[in-house]
Design a protein around this motif. Structure first.
Motif, PDB file in Angstrom:
ATOM      1  N   THR A 153      -3.405  14.826  11.144  1.00  0.00           N
ATOM      2  CA  THR A 153      -2.440  13.740  11.126  1.00  0.00           C
ATOM      3  C   THR A 153      -3.118  12.162  11.054  1.00  0.00           C
ATOM      4  N   LEU A 154      -2.212  11.172  10.346  1.00  0.00           N
ATOM      5  CA  LEU A 154      -2.604   9.893  10.175  1.00  0.00           C
ATOM      6  C   LEU A 154      -1.779   9.218  11.063  1.00  0.00           C
ATOM      7  N   VAL A 155      -2.276   8.153  11.939  1.00  0.00           N
ATOM      8  CA  VAL A 155      -1.761   7.026  12.506  1.00  0.00           C
ATOM      9  C   VAL A 155      -1.933   5.618  12.009  1.00  0.00           C
ATOM     10  N   THR A 185       0.723  -1.217  -0.181  1.00  0.00           N
ATOM     11  CA  THR A 185      -0.015   0.009   0.031  1.00  0.00           C
ATOM     12  C   THR A 185       0.866   1.140   0.075  1.00  0.00           C
ATOM     13  N   ILE A 186       0.366   2.396  -0.136  1.00  0.00           N
ATOM     14  CA  ILE A 186       1.066   3.666  -0.437  1.00  0.00           C
ATOM     15  C   ILE A 186       1.651   3.908   0.928  1.00  0.00           C
ATOM     16  N   PHE A 187       0.989   3.707   1.958  1.00  0.00           N
ATOM     17  CA  PHE A 187       1.260   3.677   3.262  1.00  0.00           C
ATOM     18  C   PHE A 187       2.434   2.858   3.715  1.00  0.00           C
ATOM     19  N   VAL A 214     -12.199   7.340  11.577  1.00  0.00           N
ATOM     20  CA  VAL A 214     -11.783   6.060  10.966  1.00  0.00           C
ATOM     21  C   VAL A 214     -12.553   6.272   9.760  1.00  0.00           C
ATOM     22  N   LEU A 215     -12.021   6.005   8.434  1.00  0.00           N
ATOM     23  CA  LEU A 215     -12.689   6.084   7.142  1.00  0.00           C
ATOM     24  C   LEU A 215     -12.335   4.992   6.435  1.00  0.00           C
ATOM     25  N   GLY A 216     -11.146   5.173   5.766  1.00  0.00           N
ATOM     26  CA  GLY A 216     -10.569   3.889   5.307  1.00  0.00           C
ATOM     27  C   GLY A 216     -11.192   3.653   3.730  1.00  0.00           C
ATOM     28  N   LEU A 217     -11.729   4.667   3.239  1.00  0.00           N
ATOM     29  CA  LEU A 217     -12.472   4.612   2.070  1.00  0.00           C
ATOM     30  C   LEU A 217     -11.403   4.617   0.653  1.00  0.00           C
ATOM     31  N   PHE A 260       1.875  10.552  10.518  1.00  0.00           N
ATOM     32  CA  PHE A 260       2.693  11.541   9.658  1.00  0.00           C
ATOM     33  C   PHE A 260       1.454  12.441   9.330  1.00  0.00           C
ATOM     34  N   LEU A 261       1.580  13.535   8.700  1.00  0.00           N
ATOM     35  CA  LEU A 261       0.552  14.438   8.189  1.00  0.00           C
ATOM     36  C   LEU A 261      -0.019  14.060   7.258  1.00  0.00           C
ATOM     37  N   ASP A 262      -1.518  14.106   7.256  1.00  0.00           N
ATOM     38  CA  ASP A 262      -2.369  13.873   6.036  1.00  0.00           C
ATOM     39  C   ASP A 262      -2.218  14.947   5.008  1.00  0.00           C
ATOM     40  N   ILE A 263      -1.772  14.493   3.634  1.00  0.00           N
ATOM     41  CA  ILE A 263      -1.243  15.648   2.549  1.00  0.00           C
ATOM     42  C   ILE A 263      -2.470  16.313   1.959  1.00  0.00           C
ATOM     43  N   ASN A 264      -3.621  15.989   2.392  1.00  0.00           N
ATOM     44  CA  ASN A 264      -5.050  16.639   1.972  1.00  0.00           C
ATOM     45  C   ASN A 264      -5.689  17.058   3.182  1.00  0.00           C
TER      46      ASN A 264
HETATM   47  P1  AMP Z   1      -9.366   7.399   3.821  1.00  0.00           P
HETATM   48  O1  AMP Z   1      -8.840   5.821   3.480  1.00  0.00           O
HETATM   49  O2  AMP Z   1     -10.729   7.631   3.240  1.00  0.00           O
HETATM   50  O3  AMP Z   1      -9.586   7.499   5.375  1.00  0.00           O
HETATM   51  O4  AMP Z   1      -8.484   8.352   3.466  1.00  0.00           O
HETATM   52  C1  AMP Z   1      -7.162   8.266   3.228  1.00  0.00           C
HETATM   53  C2  AMP Z   1      -6.443   9.713   3.476  1.00  0.00           C
HETATM   54  O5  AMP Z   1      -5.064   9.470   3.373  1.00  0.00           O
HETATM   55  C3  AMP Z   1      -6.576  10.994   2.770  1.00  0.00           C
HETATM   56  O6  AMP Z   1      -7.164  11.911   3.698  1.00  0.00           O
HETATM   57  C4  AMP Z   1      -5.464  11.422   1.947  1.00  0.00           C
HETATM   58  O7  AMP Z   1      -5.360  12.523   1.853  1.00  0.00           O
HETATM   59  C5  AMP Z   1      -4.372  10.659   2.942  1.00  0.00           C
HETATM   60  N1  AMP Z   1      -3.264  10.255   1.925  1.00  0.00           N
HETATM   61  C6  AMP Z   1      -3.311   9.515   0.898  1.00  0.00           C
HETATM   62  N2  AMP Z   1      -2.008   9.506   0.241  1.00  0.00           N
HETATM   63  C7  AMP Z   1      -1.342  10.280   1.236  1.00  0.00           C
HETATM   64  C8  AMP Z   1       0.196  10.339   1.443  1.00  0.00           C
HETATM   65  N3  AMP Z   1       0.966   9.858   0.273  1.00  0.00           N
HETATM   66  N4  AMP Z   1       0.562  11.029   2.317  1.00  0.00           N
HETATM   67  C9  AMP Z   1      -0.290  11.540   3.365  1.00  0.00           C
HETATM   68  N5  AMP Z   1      -1.438  11.238   3.432  1.00  0.00           N
HETATM   69  C10 AMP Z   1      -2.038  10.629   2.198  1.00  0.00           C
END
Ligand code: AMP
Length: 131
Positions: free
Chosen positions: A38-40, A3-5, A84-87, A27-31
């Motif tokens: 932040t995302l954990v 995955t990208i993560f 928590v979304l993960g969509l 790390f910080l969410d880029i959007n």
């Molecule tokens: P969701 O899976 O719906 O919870 O959303 C995924 C989140 O991951 C979104 O808010 C994106 O902005 C974020 N995201 C996706 N790719 C990256 C990245 N390369 N770096 C940081 N955040 C990301």
């Protein structure tokens, strides 16, 4: 395919890293919905957060608490909201969003834009407040 993560954890893709230990990464969410959004994530690749083993999800919450406290201290907010979304990304994650009202954690609204420099500075401020 990773995955990208997982690629972020491996350092193949850059991120605005805040904090990590052997099992989790923040790390910080880029959007972002707000400065400091932040995302954990767990380092183990699991799609759905609620499929994680009890001990891992429990420890992830404790890790998220540490990061949330640092966000609380450094960002201009009343609370740190959690979602928590993960969509979009199939790698379990918790969103930590600094909020002052309900609208601040409305995921359907337009996301904020920050410069690379601003993202870096935010990540550094939060990281410096981790205890
Ligand atoms: P969701 O899976 O719906 O919870 O959303 C995924 C989140 O991951 C979104 O808010 C994106 O902005 C974020 N995201 C996706 N790719 C990256 C990245 N390369 N770096 C940081 N955040 C990301």
């Amino acid at each position: 395919m990773a995955t990208i993560f997982s690629r972020i954890i491996a350092g193949e893709i850059p991120s605005y890293r805040i904090y990590e230990n052997d099992r989790f990464f923040a790390f910080l969410d880029i959007n972002p919905l707000a400065e400091g959004h932040t995302l954990v994530i767990p380092k183990v690749e699991t799609d759905y957060l609620f499929d994680l083993e009890d001990e891992l999800i429990g420890d992830m919450m404790i890790f998220a608490k540490k990061v949330a406290r640092a966000i609380d201290e450094t960002m201009d907010c009343k609370r740190v909201g959690m979602a928590v979304l993960g969509l979009e990304v199939p790698h379990a994650h918790i969103h930590l969003v600094p909020i002052n009202d309900l609208y601040d954690i409305e995921f359907s609204r337009p996301k904020l834009k920050f410069s690379d420099e601003a993202f870096r500075a935010t990540a550094q401020r939060i990281a410096a407040a981790i205890r």
